[in-house]
Design an enzyme around this catalytic site. Sequence first.
Site, PDB file in Angstrom:
ATOM      1  N   GLY A   1       0.823  -1.206   0.000  1.00 16.55           N
ATOM      2  CA  GLY A   1       0.000   0.000   0.000  1.00 16.55           C
ATOM      3  C   GLY A   1       0.854   1.251   0.000  1.00 16.55           C
ATOM      4  O   GLY A   1       2.085   1.185   0.118  1.00 16.55           O
ATOM      5  N   SER A   2       0.214   2.403  -0.088  1.00 16.29           N
ATOM      6  CA  SER A   2       0.945   3.657  -0.221  1.00 16.29           C
ATOM      7  C   SER A   2       1.773   3.988   1.017  1.00 16.29           C
ATOM      8  O   SER A   2       2.925   4.438   0.908  1.00 16.29           O
ATOM      9  CB  SER A   2      -0.025   4.797  -0.528  1.00 16.29           C
ATOM     10  OG  SER A   2      -1.000   4.923   0.494  1.00 16.29           O
TER      11      SER A   2
ATOM     12  N   ASP B   1       2.918  -2.660   8.380  1.00 16.18           N
ATOM     13  CA  ASP B   1       1.971  -2.570   7.273  1.00 16.18           C
ATOM     14  C   ASP B   1       1.017  -1.405   7.517  1.00 16.18           C
ATOM     15  O   ASP B   1       0.927  -0.884   8.626  1.00 16.18           O
ATOM     16  CB  ASP B   1       1.187  -3.887   7.158  1.00 16.18           C
ATOM     17  CG  ASP B   1       0.624  -4.118   5.764  1.00 16.18           C
ATOM     18  OD1 ASP B   1       0.627  -3.176   4.944  1.00 16.18           O
ATOM     19  OD2 ASP B   1       0.171  -5.253   5.497  1.00 16.18           O
TER      20      ASP B   1
ATOM     21  N   GLY C   1      -5.752  -2.658  -1.426  1.00 10.53           N
ATOM     22  CA  GLY C   1      -4.864  -2.952  -2.546  1.00 10.53           C
ATOM     23  C   GLY C   1      -4.954  -4.385  -3.029  1.00 10.53           C
ATOM     24  O   GLY C   1      -4.245  -4.778  -3.964  1.00 10.53           O
TER      25      GLY C   1
ATOM     26  N   GLU D   1      -0.988 -10.467   3.400  1.00 11.40           N
ATOM     27  CA  GLU D   1      -0.732  -9.586   4.539  1.00 11.40           C
ATOM     28  C   GLU D   1      -1.136 -10.250   5.851  1.00 11.40           C
ATOM     29  O   GLU D   1      -0.417 -10.150   6.851  1.00 11.40           O
ATOM     30  CB  GLU D   1      -1.494  -8.276   4.355  1.00 11.40           C
ATOM     31  CG  GLU D   1      -0.933  -7.396   3.256  1.00 11.40           C
ATOM     32  CD  GLU D   1      -1.805  -6.200   2.948  1.00 11.40           C
ATOM     33  OE1 GLU D   1      -1.268  -5.192   2.422  1.00 11.40           O
ATOM     34  OE2 GLU D   1      -3.026  -6.258   3.203  1.00 11.40           O
TER      35      GLU D   1
ATOM     36  N   LYS E   1      -7.470   7.365   9.038  1.00 10.88           N
ATOM     37  CA  LYS E   1      -7.765   5.933   9.038  1.00 10.88           C
ATOM     38  C   LYS E   1      -8.396   5.466  10.351  1.00 10.88           C
ATOM     39  O   LYS E   1      -8.894   4.340  10.430  1.00 10.88           O
ATOM     40  CB  LYS E   1      -6.471   5.138   8.791  1.00 10.88           C
ATOM     41  CG  LYS E   1      -5.792   5.482   7.479  1.00 10.88           C
ATOM     42  CD  LYS E   1      -6.671   5.193   6.288  1.00 10.88           C
ATOM     43  CE  LYS E   1      -6.055   5.664   4.982  1.00 10.88           C
ATOM     44  NZ  LYS E   1      -4.733   5.093   4.697  1.00 10.88           N
TER      45      LYS E   1
END
Length: 260
Positions: free
Chosen positions: A34-35, A89, A105, A111, A129
Amino acid sequence: MPGELSPIDKAKFAAAKRASAFVESGMKVGLGTGSTAAWMVRCLGERVRDEGLRIKGVPTSTRTADLAREMGIEVISLDEAGWLDLTIDGADEFDAELNLIKGGGGAHLQEKIVATASDRMIVIADPAKEVAHLGAFPLPVEVISFGWTATRKLVEEALEGLDVLGREVTLRMDGTAPFVTDEGNRILDLHLKRIGNPRQLSLLINQIPGVVENGLFIDICDVVVIGHGDGRVEIRDITAGTVAEDRVAFADGDNLFSNI
């Protein structure tokens, strides 16, 4: 350069930079997707180059593996590693108990496997988030391609008896074709709006034939590192019951930003 980053990217960088400090030489580290996780991989790569940090990384997707190799991090498989010291993560949502929704994603299967094969999981995130209740972000459910329409119907029927506000189930697309995971599966996105009992939902969904794994991470995350656009960082350790604050400096000369 850091000054050209958006506030949200600065927040992601701050969380990633602070979380990378948990990594020590000799560790086997799960590398998220992910970003925000990409910032973390870059931060670790900088430490490998500049500090001589020696680690072995287990990526959770092919794109993370490619980035890790580009950053000079030694990449091994989870089977080669056996067990990990730490996984870092991102998350699409997290609540006060550090339960998560992941899989925006499409990598939540790998994950979750990597995170549960680690002594600790650290989540890196920006303040947006954090939610009071999981579910505003669509919950990804990975399913095998065979009979996926029947699986979707079973999922829809299961949702009728659960404490959720929405029950729409859509097939994730990649342009005009179905999205395909690294394992060759498809993803159903559950638009639930609010999940009243994440543990019950996770257990029930995973019992449906055709379902491989869902994106609810329950009792897996140990620490969340929340970054802010001004460099402030909040570190919440649910195991220790502590909350700490720190600050990350944005250095214009960082190699990290040379190819952004």
